[in-house]
Design a protein around this motif. Sequence first.
Motif, mmCIF file in Angstrom:
data_model
loop_
_atom_site.group_PDB
_atom_site.id
_atom_site.type_symbol
_atom_site.label_atom_id
_atom_site.label_comp_id
_atom_site.label_asym_id
_atom_site.label_seq_id
_atom_site.Cartn_x
_atom_site.Cartn_y
_atom_site.Cartn_z
ATOM 1 N N MET A 1 -50.790 14.902 52.214
ATOM 2 C CA MET A 1 -51.697 15.933 53.059
ATOM 3 C C MET A 1 -51.894 17.188 52.280
ATOM 4 O O MET A 1 -53.127 17.890 52.105
ATOM 5 C CB MET A 1 -51.499 16.091 54.532
ATOM 6 N N LEU A 2 -51.026 17.680 51.665
ATOM 7 C CA LEU A 2 -50.831 18.834 50.972
ATOM 8 C C LEU A 2 -51.364 18.604 49.632
ATOM 9 O O LEU A 2 -52.294 19.475 49.044
ATOM 10 C CB LEU A 2 -49.324 19.397 50.723
ATOM 11 N N THR A 3 -51.165 17.564 48.991
ATOM 12 C CA THR A 3 -51.658 17.026 47.595
ATOM 13 C C THR A 3 -53.250 16.926 47.732
ATOM 14 O O THR A 3 -54.071 17.419 46.788
ATOM 15 C CB THR A 3 -51.025 15.959 47.184
ATOM 16 N N LEU A 4 -53.674 16.147 48.679
ATOM 17 C CA LEU A 4 -55.092 15.832 49.154
ATOM 18 C C LEU A 4 -55.601 16.431 50.281
ATOM 19 O O LEU A 4 -55.867 15.596 51.392
ATOM 20 C CB LEU A 4 -55.231 14.462 48.902
ATOM 21 N N PRO A 5 -55.800 17.598 50.355
ATOM 22 C CA PRO A 5 -56.214 18.253 51.727
ATOM 23 C C PRO A 5 -57.608 17.656 52.280
ATOM 24 O O PRO A 5 -57.849 17.928 53.633
ATOM 25 C CB PRO A 5 -56.486 19.765 51.496
ATOM 26 N N GLN A 6 -58.398 16.949 51.565
ATOM 27 C CA GLN A 6 -59.906 16.515 51.974
ATOM 28 C C GLN A 6 -59.561 15.047 52.638
ATOM 29 O O GLN A 6 -60.377 14.613 53.381
ATOM 30 C CB GLN A 6 -60.682 16.371 50.783
ATOM 31 N N ALA B 1 -45.603 6.694 41.170
ATOM 32 C CA ALA B 1 -44.177 7.428 41.619
ATOM 33 C C ALA B 1 -44.384 8.920 41.645
ATOM 34 O O ALA B 1 -43.565 9.608 41.808
ATOM 35 C CB ALA B 1 -43.124 6.923 40.479
ATOM 36 N N SER B 2 -45.607 9.278 40.998
ATOM 37 C CA SER B 2 -45.837 10.955 41.002
ATOM 38 C C SER B 2 -46.943 11.454 41.789
ATOM 39 O O SER B 2 -48.055 11.084 41.592
ATOM 40 C CB SER B 2 -46.095 11.087 39.823
ATOM 41 N N PHE B 3 -46.771 12.455 42.697
ATOM 42 C CA PHE B 3 -47.582 13.153 43.558
ATOM 43 C C PHE B 3 -48.549 14.021 42.470
ATOM 44 O O PHE B 3 -49.623 14.050 42.930
ATOM 45 C CB PHE B 3 -46.986 13.884 44.371
ATOM 46 N N GLU B 4 -47.882 14.393 41.365
ATOM 47 C CA GLU B 4 -48.822 15.380 40.632
ATOM 48 C C GLU B 4 -49.586 14.425 39.841
ATOM 49 O O GLU B 4 -51.002 15.096 39.775
ATOM 50 C CB GLU B 4 -47.659 15.694 39.328
ATOM 51 N N ASN B 5 -49.499 13.185 39.627
ATOM 52 C CA ASN B 5 -50.537 12.275 38.985
ATOM 53 C C ASN B 5 -51.428 11.942 40.061
ATOM 54 O O ASN B 5 -52.952 12.215 39.638
ATOM 55 C CB ASN B 5 -49.829 11.050 38.688
ATOM 56 N N ILE B 6 -51.195 11.997 41.108
ATOM 57 C CA ILE B 6 -52.281 11.483 42.325
ATOM 58 C C ILE B 6 -53.050 12.718 42.657
ATOM 59 O O ILE B 6 -54.377 12.757 42.649
ATOM 60 C CB ILE B 6 -51.558 11.157 43.765
ATOM 61 N N GLU B 7 -52.522 14.088 42.218
ATOM 62 C CA GLU B 7 -53.323 15.186 42.536
ATOM 63 C C GLU B 7 -54.391 15.383 41.536
ATOM 64 O O GLU B 7 -55.361 15.822 41.572
ATOM 65 C CB GLU B 7 -52.362 16.356 42.795
ATOM 66 N N ALA B 8 -53.792 15.067 40.201
ATOM 67 C CA ALA B 8 -54.509 15.302 39.056
ATOM 68 C C ALA B 8 -55.733 14.317 39.092
ATOM 69 O O ALA B 8 -56.876 14.712 38.495
ATOM 70 C CB ALA B 8 -53.711 15.077 37.860
ATOM 71 N N ALA B 9 -55.497 13.006 39.477
ATOM 72 C CA ALA B 9 -56.482 12.043 39.455
ATOM 73 C C ALA B 9 -57.524 12.131 40.636
ATOM 74 O O ALA B 9 -58.801 11.679 40.445
ATOM 75 C CB ALA B 9 -55.994 10.714 39.543
#
Length: 340
Positions: free
Chosen positions: A324-329, A286-294
């Motif tokens: 795409m903003l969270t994971l630019p790669q 449920a969290s984009f912040e969690n996905i970015e951190a992981a």
Amino acid sequence: MVDLPAADPVADYVSGSESEGHGSEHSERGQNAEEEKEDDLLAGFADDETSVELMHSRLRSLEGLSFERFTELKYLGFRQNLLSDTTPLASLAKVPTLKELDLYDNRLKRVDSGVAALTHLEYLDLSFNNIRAIEGVDAMTDLRDLFFVSNKIQTIENLSRLTMLRQLELGANRIRVIQNLDQLGCLEELYLGKNKITRLENLGSLRKLRILSIQSNRITRIEGLEQLELLEELYLSHNGIERIENLEANAKLTILDVTKNRIAELSGIAHLQQLEDLWASGNQLASFENIEAACGALSALRTVYFEFNPIQLTQPANYRRKLMLTLPQITQIDATLCRR
């Protein structure tokens, strides 16, 4: 009124007998024609053939088929037939060039003496039959690839002598415990999907394993993979896993599939610097912040599947843009390439 002649019971009996005789003769001819037809199935193959395939030929029996004349045979296939007995194949024990046998989708209930006699095989496919036990293969010490997909097997057994085995496929059976694999030190691919397995265990001796698939089972925890340092692909979809953990020794992973589990937060993957594909659809993320951190530091990551999680279901319009903003790669989100 014209009187019709009375029926002659004797004549009727004789006529009936002759008719029955013709019917019996016709039936016999039909049976002989069918047998001749089965013989004719091999008529088009030269004696020096290296590959013979009789697929979807409605074969019920191998009797009368002269396989032994193929002295250079390497591959023999009977996919999608009606075979319940393979004992005539024993004659091929004298053809050491035969390395591959395909009996996919027949009506076999066991590995009989015909198959068991072919100890020089390197590839054997017995998938989609009605086999209840792994047996009759223990003398095939040259086997590299063994398939028992979609049978009725309950126990992993009788494999200890198959030390050259590279690929073992036991998906869609009735297996509850991973066991009796200790001697398979050369195994590189193990498929156990769609069984009734509750625990990842007894895998430590499979040091060369590159692919492990245990989808659609009853696994609730990732464990027991500490010795599998060469593991590259791990498929754990459709289980009951609540967190990603215990993958510290599996740094070579390039594909991790945890689709349709119960994962609410990504963790335990930040060290997987070779990870290219992360499939996590249908969880509770449920969290984009969690996905970015992981995942933010996973420079090799290119494909992610996060659909049917709350992050997609609650804001479908912004889901792709935010990822795409969270994971630019990344270059692919779910089944669609990214457009930047």
